[in-house]
Design a protein around this motif. Sequence first.
Motif, PDB file in Angstrom:
ATOM      1  N   VAL A  15       3.402  17.189   1.580  1.00  0.00           N
ATOM      2  CA  VAL A  15       3.841  15.826   1.902  1.00  0.00           C
ATOM      3  C   VAL A  15       5.289  15.863   2.387  1.00  0.00           C
ATOM      4  O   VAL A  15       5.645  15.238   3.390  1.00  0.00           O
ATOM      5  N   ALA A  16       6.117  16.639   1.683  1.00  0.00           N
ATOM      6  CA  ALA A  16       7.539  16.733   2.035  1.00  0.00           C
ATOM      7  C   ALA A  16       7.715  17.261   3.451  1.00  0.00           C
ATOM      8  O   ALA A  16       8.489  16.717   4.239  1.00  0.00           O
ATOM      9  N   ILE A  17       6.998  18.325   3.787  1.00  0.00           N
ATOM     10  CA  ILE A  17       7.183  18.927   5.111  1.00  0.00           C
ATOM     11  C   ILE A  17       6.653  17.996   6.204  1.00  0.00           C
ATOM     12  O   ILE A  17       7.253  17.872   7.269  1.00  0.00           O
ATOM     13  N   ILE A 128       9.169  11.912  -1.109  1.00  0.00           N
ATOM     14  CA  ILE A 128       8.945  10.657  -0.392  1.00  0.00           C
ATOM     15  C   ILE A 128      10.198   9.773  -0.361  1.00  0.00           C
ATOM     16  O   ILE A 128      10.133   8.624   0.061  1.00  0.00           O
ATOM     17  N   SER A 129      11.325  10.321  -0.781  1.00  0.00           N
ATOM     18  CA  SER A 129      12.551   9.532  -0.850  1.00  0.00           C
ATOM     19  C   SER A 129      13.042   9.137   0.544  1.00  0.00           C
ATOM     20  O   SER A 129      13.350  10.012   1.355  1.00  0.00           O
ATOM     21  N   PRO A 130      13.170   7.834   0.841  1.00  0.00           N
ATOM     22  CA  PRO A 130      13.650   7.419   2.168  1.00  0.00           C
ATOM     23  C   PRO A 130      15.053   7.955   2.448  1.00  0.00           C
ATOM     24  O   PRO A 130      15.380   8.329   3.573  1.00  0.00           O
ATOM     25  N   TRP A 131      15.887   7.978   1.424  1.00  0.00           N
ATOM     26  CA  TRP A 131      17.265   8.449   1.559  1.00  0.00           C
ATOM     27  C   TRP A 131      17.282   9.903   2.004  1.00  0.00           C
ATOM     28  O   TRP A 131      17.963  10.267   2.941  1.00  0.00           O
ATOM     29  N   HIS A 132      16.491  10.732   1.326  1.00  0.00           N
ATOM     30  CA  HIS A 132      16.487  12.163   1.626  1.00  0.00           C
ATOM     31  C   HIS A 132      15.778  12.455   2.944  1.00  0.00           C
ATOM     32  O   HIS A 132      16.210  13.311   3.721  1.00  0.00           O
TER      33      HIS A 132
END
Lengths: 529, 195
Positions: A15-17, A128-132
């Motif tokens: 998900v992160a990638i 899933i962090s919008p900031w990151h």
Amino acid sequence: MTKAEKIILLLILSVAIFLRSYNTAINPPGLYWDEASIGYDAYSILKTAHDHHRHFMPLFFESYGDWKLPGYIYLLVPFISIFGLNELSVRFLSVMSGLLTVLVFYLLVKELTANIKLALIAAFFLAISPWHIQFSRAAFEATPALFLFVTGFYLLLVAVKRQKISYLTLGSALLVLSMYTYHAYRIFAPTFMLVLALLFYKKLKKLRSLIVLPTFLAIVLSVPLIIFTLSEQGKLRATSQSAFSFDELRKSRLEYDQKSKKPLRFLSNKVFTEPMYYSQVALKNYLENFSPVYLFVNGDSVGRHSQVDMGQLYFFDLITLGTAIVVVTKLKKQTLKIFAAWLLLSPLPAVIVTPSPHALRSLQAVIPFTFFSALGANYLLTKVRSKVIIVIAVTLFCYSLVSYLNLLFVHYPRKFGPDWQEGYKNMVNFVVKVQDNYPKIYITSAYGMPHMYTLFYTKYNPQSYIDQKGSENGFDKYSFVTDQTDIYDKGRILYVSPSWQKVDGTKLTDIFNLNGDIVFSIWEVNGRN
Amino acid sequence: MVATKNIFKILLVTLLLGLFSFRLWQSTGCKNFNSLRFNPNVLIAGVESQRNLDVGIPIPVSKLLHNKVTEALTQVSSRYLNTFKPKFLLEILGPLGLFCALLSAALTIRTRKKSQIFSLLGIFISSVAAIVLTQPKISLLLIFASWAVFASLSINFVIRSKMLLVLFFLLFVYTYFFYSINWQMPVICNEIFFN
């Protein structure tokens, strides 16, 4: 770790990638000028071992006079050599750093809490962090700097636990490297380590034989950075970004004198002193980083730093963070001290500069916020038994996520093109197609740094640029001009104008952004010689 | 000992409330207070601007993601959370008031005393009133009063610690300077004059 937990971690990393890499070459829509400069300097180092200002293997890069740190640029060189000079290669380092930060964050939380479920939730929330995600999708130095810092800190923790000097040494080196990668870590990293040293003084005293060498190494490695900070270039950078303006102080005092009652005016030279004035500026800037409007509703006002239509965090984080405030006393004291110090110190780099709050300069805050949010979520998942509440919570969670993805992948490229200098790529590509027909090409500087975009998108030979002593005013047949420049005394030229300028010439084409608005117009101008 | 503590308590409460009164007096020079009220007229424009950006998205999906309900939730939340903005609270309470309020919040979580909880509820309710009332001056007074009461509940804890007492007095002096420098209260008021 069980097989199921490994599979979940793999899914989280997938998900992160995906969220960090999908369409990253075209969203954000265009390269910000810092990205172009970083990319071209890495390319120039690869080809000539000099930056585009002709400095041999510089430790600090002059760039636009803002003196960039070397970390991202040197780390980017292998990616440029493999993938070539383009948006994807420039942003790839950030994407990979963002992904690896999720993995290391999982390891860090597991190390500090011995709770695999909590570590997985924390990793998922960061994935899933919008900031990151915002800073992992473009070439922001803060992203690899955060990765280096989190990894270095994780290694220090493991080293203290297992009494391994090699881990301590490597961890210290990575922490110092983070300071060479993004400016904010010059303040955050040493301050955080100092505070932790004070908090865990007794524990560290027992390990003093272990920490001497890594500490000495860290200090030695930091010396060039300290020298740079105290140099003219370092001071220039600091003052150009400073939040402490003497003009503002004078303006405030004048306003006070003009609008207050006469008897109180004698106090103004006692009240409006520099320490008092600047301390209240710093206090306001610091506290604004914890503003609920900034965190949950509007985010950073700069279009490159957030979606602007949502906060730096999800709205459901308001509930999980609120829960965490109540549950936090159940944490191990050591873990609470570490993340509390991390959270409270994170805004420091954003306090002394403008504007504030600044999501990029305080990116390190995403780690403790995500941890505490995961802590609250973990508690709720354990305590809530009602199926109805679980269904509602999951629905709201999914809805928040889908809304964010809609903003990120559909709205963002259309809304924030100007923040990313959208249009430069298509403009340069067109100019390259027709440039052989014209002896001189004039390009407007109305949108900023046209020389860098021309260098980047033409993949201009850095050695040629260095040999001809190219500059922001021009190189080769390219000249970069304001819209006040008289273009009608240059003979037959190709002229790239901003959208609003009326030109007496033959229009060849318009360059549009995703919204269909004209960004550049390209003209053939037959002027007098 | 108890008598000394009580004297200290009265002194601290007097100082705190005195500081707040000074701030209230400063605000009397304001001609136009900034409104905190939620404006329902922005809803339609907000929904339309979001839907206009949904190019290539099926209309039912766009309507599900961007509609008056979601826009209203966002706008109302934004106005409500504005009353908890640190800049706003700092402007009315000053550093000392904010410090006492944070201390009071920590005590509420730790001790769960009824007086603390009710006072905190008072803040949440006054913030709701602020985004609903049409008179910004009354909204601000309600918020100010609720926070002032909540902050003063921390005094009991402050008098127990020498370090906190010292910090209290230092912040008291600093807050006076803060109130003077921030005479214009730009977050609360358009312009403050004293004629």
